[in-house]
Design a protein around this motif. Structure first.
Motif, mmCIF file in Angstrom:
data_model
loop_
_atom_site.group_PDB
_atom_site.id
_atom_site.type_symbol
_atom_site.label_atom_id
_atom_site.label_comp_id
_atom_site.label_asym_id
_atom_site.label_seq_id
_atom_site.Cartn_x
_atom_site.Cartn_y
_atom_site.Cartn_z
ATOM 1 N N GLY A 28 0.824 -1.189 0.000
ATOM 2 C CA GLY A 28 0.000 0.000 0.000
ATOM 3 C C GLY A 28 0.861 1.242 0.000
ATOM 4 O O GLY A 28 2.075 1.183 0.119
ATOM 5 N N SER A 30 -0.619 4.285 1.621
ATOM 6 C CA SER A 30 -1.121 5.228 2.618
ATOM 7 C C SER A 30 -0.321 5.082 3.908
ATOM 8 O O SER A 30 0.426 4.139 4.078
ATOM 9 C CB SER A 30 -2.610 4.988 2.864
ATOM 10 N N THR A 31 -0.492 6.028 4.829
ATOM 11 C CA THR A 31 0.296 5.994 6.062
ATOM 12 C C THR A 31 -0.589 5.779 7.272
ATOM 13 O O THR A 31 -1.745 6.159 7.282
ATOM 14 C CB THR A 31 1.080 7.300 6.254
ATOM 15 N N THR A 32 -0.014 5.144 8.291
ATOM 16 C CA THR A 32 -0.686 4.894 9.568
ATOM 17 C C THR A 32 0.342 4.979 10.679
ATOM 18 O O THR A 32 1.505 5.216 10.429
ATOM 19 C CB THR A 32 -1.348 3.501 9.575
ATOM 20 N N SER A 83 -0.484 -0.031 14.511
ATOM 21 C CA SER A 83 -1.435 0.390 13.483
ATOM 22 C C SER A 83 -2.878 0.035 13.805
ATOM 23 O O SER A 83 -3.795 0.614 13.219
ATOM 24 C CB SER A 83 -1.066 -0.246 12.135
ATOM 25 N N ARG A 122 -6.779 4.383 7.591
ATOM 26 C CA ARG A 122 -6.090 4.724 6.341
ATOM 27 C C ARG A 122 -5.467 3.531 5.641
ATOM 28 O O ARG A 122 -4.384 3.619 5.069
ATOM 29 C CB ARG A 122 -5.051 5.811 6.573
ATOM 30 N N SER A 123 -6.146 2.399 5.689
ATOM 31 C CA SER A 123 -5.688 1.215 4.969
ATOM 32 C C SER A 123 -6.570 1.034 3.741
ATOM 33 O O SER A 123 -7.635 1.635 3.625
ATOM 34 C CB SER A 123 -5.774 -0.022 5.856
ATOM 35 N N THR A 124 -6.107 0.210 2.823
ATOM 36 C CA THR A 124 -6.870 -0.097 1.622
ATOM 37 C C THR A 124 -7.487 -1.478 1.792
ATOM 38 O O THR A 124 -6.784 -2.445 2.082
ATOM 39 C CB THR A 124 -5.952 -0.080 0.384
ATOM 40 N N TRP A 136 -1.420 -1.403 3.913
ATOM 41 C CA TRP A 136 -1.092 -0.045 4.322
ATOM 42 C C TRP A 136 0.412 0.072 4.507
ATOM 43 O O TRP A 136 1.129 -0.922 4.543
ATOM 44 C CB TRP A 136 -1.839 0.334 5.601
#
Length: 176
Positions: A28, A30-32, A83, A122-124, A136
């Motif tokens: 992924g 995006s950030t976490t 996370s 904010r994960s896919t 993510w």
């Protein structure tokens, strides 16, 4: 919105007889929150398991992972994932090659696809072997992938950028 996405994903997977063919995407962008934190958990290699695999478990479900993924050196264990949006039992192992790290573990307690879909901000949401999955990247750059193996047991695989290409083969080597 995530609840609707989880419901739609499960309906799609049920209606299509499963999706994900070759395992789907595992990286992924995006950030976490930060990456897994090491803990002092002892190794849980079952008797007779040999040196080629390690067993991690949730509520009686054993997940078998390679004892030395991709020729990496064992580097400890971890007992939590920063996370996650709520505290859950986590059991995992860490392997390394110089400054690069590979994390493999189980997350216990997630019973439904709806709970799973909201587990990491904010994960896919995607699918892996017909099962709901999340991908993510943490603020520290760890690429993470997790799927709901069965109710109560999710499997987590994470890697620093230099080992990110190994996530898919490691995930394919994990069995229950």
């Amino acid at each position: 919105m995530r609840r609707l996405a989880a419901v739609l994903l499960m309906l799609t997977l049920t209606g299509c007889g499963g999706a994900g063919g070759d395992g789907g995407e595992v990286q992924g962008s995006s950030t976490t929150p930060p990456s897994p934190s090491p803990s002092s958990s002892p190794s849980h290699e079952p008797a007779g398991a040999g040196s080629d695999s390690i067993s991690l478990s949730c509520d009686g479900t054993d997940v078998r992972v390679p004892a030395s993924p991709a020729g990496l050196t064992p580097a400890g264990a971890f007992g939590r994932l920063d996370s996650l949006t709520r505290p859950l039992k986590v059991e995992g192992r860490i392997w390394s090659d110089n400054d690069e790290r590979m994390y493999v573990g189980v997350v216990c307690g997630v019973r439904t696809a709806e709970q799973f879909a909201t587990l990491v901000a904010r994960s896919t949401l995607t699918a892996y072997k017909g099962k709901p999955a999340l991908r993510w990247t943490t603020r520290t750059g760890v690429r993470s992938f997790m799927w709901l193996e069965r109710p109560g047991t999710a499997v987590y695989v994470g890697a620093t950028p230099g080992l990110a290409d190994d996530i898919r083969p490691i995930a394919a080597d994990i069995t229950t």
